[in-house]
Design an enzyme around this catalytic site. Sequence first.
Site, mmCIF file in Angstrom:
data_model
loop_
_atom_site.group_PDB
_atom_site.id
_atom_site.type_symbol
_atom_site.label_atom_id
_atom_site.label_comp_id
_atom_site.label_asym_id
_atom_site.label_seq_id
_atom_site.Cartn_x
_atom_site.Cartn_y
_atom_site.Cartn_z
ATOM 1 C CG ASP A 11 -1.827 -1.224 1.253
ATOM 2 O OD1 ASP A 11 -2.350 -1.582 0.181
ATOM 3 O OD2 ASP A 11 -2.026 -1.813 2.322
ATOM 4 C CE LYS A 33 -4.170 -6.495 0.814
ATOM 5 N NZ LYS A 33 -5.010 -5.419 0.262
ATOM 6 C CE LYS A 62 -11.414 -5.572 0.434
ATOM 7 N NZ LYS A 62 -9.987 -5.297 0.264
ATOM 8 C CB ILE A 66 -25.163 -6.678 -12.559
ATOM 9 C CG1 ILE A 66 -24.427 -6.073 -13.758
ATOM 10 C CG2 ILE A 66 -26.118 -5.680 -11.916
ATOM 11 C CD1 ILE A 66 -25.357 -5.746 -14.925
ATOM 12 C CB THR A 69 -20.700 -5.683 -14.599
ATOM 13 O OG1 THR A 69 -21.828 -5.216 -15.336
ATOM 14 C CG2 THR A 69 -19.642 -4.610 -14.559
ATOM 15 N N GLY A 206 0.888 -5.639 6.159
ATOM 16 C CA GLY A 206 1.384 -4.438 5.495
ATOM 17 C C GLY A 206 2.375 -3.719 6.374
ATOM 18 N NE ARG A 207 -1.011 0.105 8.177
ATOM 19 C CZ ARG A 207 -2.166 0.484 8.699
ATOM 20 N NH1 ARG A 207 -2.358 1.756 9.009
ATOM 21 N NH2 ARG A 207 -3.125 -0.387 8.922
#
Length: 227
Positions: A11, A33, A62, A66, A69, A206-207
């Site tokens: 991130d 990720k 994420k 519909i 799509t 992560g951090r």
Amino acid sequence: MKSRKIIVALDSNNLNKTIKLVKKLKKDVYAFKIGYQFFYNFGLEGYKKVYSNCPKIFLDLKLHDIPNTVEKGLQALIKMKPLFTTIHISGGDDMMISSGARKKNTKILGVSILTSLDSDQTKTFYNHKNVSALVKKFAQAAKKNKLDGIVCSPKEIKYIRKEVGKNFIIVTPGIRISSKLKSDDQKRVESPEKAISLGANYLVIGRPITKSKDPLKTLKEINKSLI
Ligand code: C5P
């Protein structure tokens, strides 16, 4: 023996720093990720830069729309060959079915109830105050619709594992290093050892790694604690 169960969350708004980090950590991670922050800043070009250094990527976008799509979006996304990607379970049965999980090399993981929602919010938006009961229901739906796994908080691993059996993949963020198990903005945290012992397959961190003084050393220490 090496343990590789850690997925390091990239991130960041700094592409060069991120690529340097990927080069440094790639031998000791399970995967990296890539989520909203990196992908919407650096797009496909940034993705390819990470991929060319380490082709093991969890592309965490994420999807929620519909069925048609999501299906078409996934068909495009899968060309980027991530190991894992995510869709929202609340998109419904048809949306999950049309994601065609298990037919592709990319594993589709379901996102259950966002850990940022408390019981008042789940009451408002899902008409249910009992978050665990909701998460259980979502895990059952993900399994029934043949998703490959689920993303859940450490506090949910044990009962989800019971619900979904041993072959369903459980990926867990919200991990904090044992010696400093205090939360920042993550509310329901657990140590790496505990999360794995509860039944998680992979941990997203992560951090605690990327912001540590020596990310490689921190990662190696975590790996060692998981052998
Ligand atoms: O830095 P930290 O270890 O908190 O990063 C955790 C990663 O997992 C972030 O990329 C965050 O978006 C993601 N995540 C999370 N909680 C969830 C789902 C995903 O922290 N419930």
